[in-house]
Scaffold this active site. Sequence first.
Site, PDB file in Angstrom:
ATOM      1  N   SER A  23       0.826  -1.197   0.000  1.00 20.35           N
ATOM      2  CA  SER A  23       0.000   0.000   0.000  1.00 20.35           C
ATOM      3  C   SER A  23       0.873   1.265   0.000  1.00 20.35           C
ATOM      4  O   SER A  23       1.703   1.429  -0.894  1.00 20.35           O
ATOM      5  CB  SER A  23      -0.970  -0.044   1.187  1.00 20.35           C
ATOM      6  OG  SER A  23      -2.026   0.866   1.018  1.00 20.35           O
ATOM      7  N   ASP A  40     -10.038  -5.571  -4.315  1.00 23.90           N
ATOM      8  CA  ASP A  40      -9.480  -4.402  -3.631  1.00 23.90           C
ATOM      9  C   ASP A  40     -10.224  -3.133  -4.036  1.00 23.90           C
ATOM     10  O   ASP A  40     -10.329  -2.818  -5.222  1.00 23.90           O
ATOM     11  CB  ASP A  40      -7.991  -4.283  -3.990  1.00 23.90           C
ATOM     12  CG  ASP A  40      -7.232  -3.332  -3.089  1.00 23.90           C
ATOM     13  OD1 ASP A  40      -7.856  -2.477  -2.439  1.00 23.90           O
ATOM     14  OD2 ASP A  40      -5.997  -3.440  -3.035  1.00 23.90           O
ATOM     15  N   HIS A  73      -7.486  -5.886  -0.125  1.00 24.09           N
ATOM     16  CA  HIS A  73      -6.293  -5.044  -0.032  1.00 24.09           C
ATOM     17  C   HIS A  73      -5.147  -5.676   0.764  1.00 24.09           C
ATOM     18  O   HIS A  73      -4.039  -5.171   0.730  1.00 24.09           O
ATOM     19  CB  HIS A  73      -6.685  -3.701   0.600  1.00 24.09           C
ATOM     20  CG  HIS A  73      -5.644  -2.630   0.456  1.00 24.09           C
ATOM     21  ND1 HIS A  73      -5.242  -2.137  -0.759  1.00 24.09           N
ATOM     22  CD2 HIS A  73      -4.922  -1.952   1.392  1.00 24.09           C
ATOM     23  CE1 HIS A  73      -4.328  -1.199  -0.579  1.00 24.09           C
ATOM     24  NE2 HIS A  73      -4.107  -1.073   0.706  1.00 24.09           N
TER      25      HIS A  73
END
Length: 258
Positions: A84, A209, A238
């Site tokens: 991320s 996601d 995610h």
Amino acid sequence: MTTALKTRTSGNGPNLVLIHGWGVNSGVWQPISAQLEQLFSVTYIDLPGFGQNSKAFPETYSIEGVAADVATVIPANSIVIGWSLGGLIAQQIALTKSAAIKQLILIATSPKFQKDDSWPGIAPTILSTFSLQLVQNLSKTIDRFLAIQAMGSQSAKTDMKKIKSSIEAYPQADIRALTAGLDILECVDLRPKLHTLTMPVHWMLGRLDSLVPAKLEDYIQSTLPATHSVTLFPHASHAPFISHTEEFLTDLLSKIDI
């Protein structure tokens, strides 16, 4: 001037570095740490303002500054894994300090997080809303963000509990770092530079996601050089390393160049 960062290293083998995402800390890697430490010398890095570096706050919190700080604690010839926001930082390090990185693994991340008319990503209103809510209720805002990260996964509630329990062993993030991290997610666009990376890059995306859309797979395959590969986990959101640990590790270890 760089900010001195604390790290911790466990295991034996080739150097492997883990960089976490927004709102959490290096504790988030707990579900896969034991397996990785059997094969690698694993260095866990908390970003400035997060976890054990919650008091380490640079004068200017930018992607360039954070990447420079993190690069100073990456062992030579490392395999770097970024998730991320951590994946965006890892991309920046690879672009500016490539000698430190042998291979780059990018989990549920993007060279540009914010959505626009021609790019899949996070709606601008989501990031701006989180920035406002941070000031009002820090803990509740992070909980909401964790819920979005798990959204779509069949094990969403369990995933969120795992993330929360893993990160609670470390100090809460500095609100300034959280705000600055959102600014980075909102503003940074590394797409024009990605083709210059020379090391192998493997992307790991979740089809469900809601933060990094699966459409990124098309961009990677059609636009980036052959040194880039991509795996799309069909049932993951995610955090595939939490929701689909075994599947994730199998793919990761098959792609790592030891």
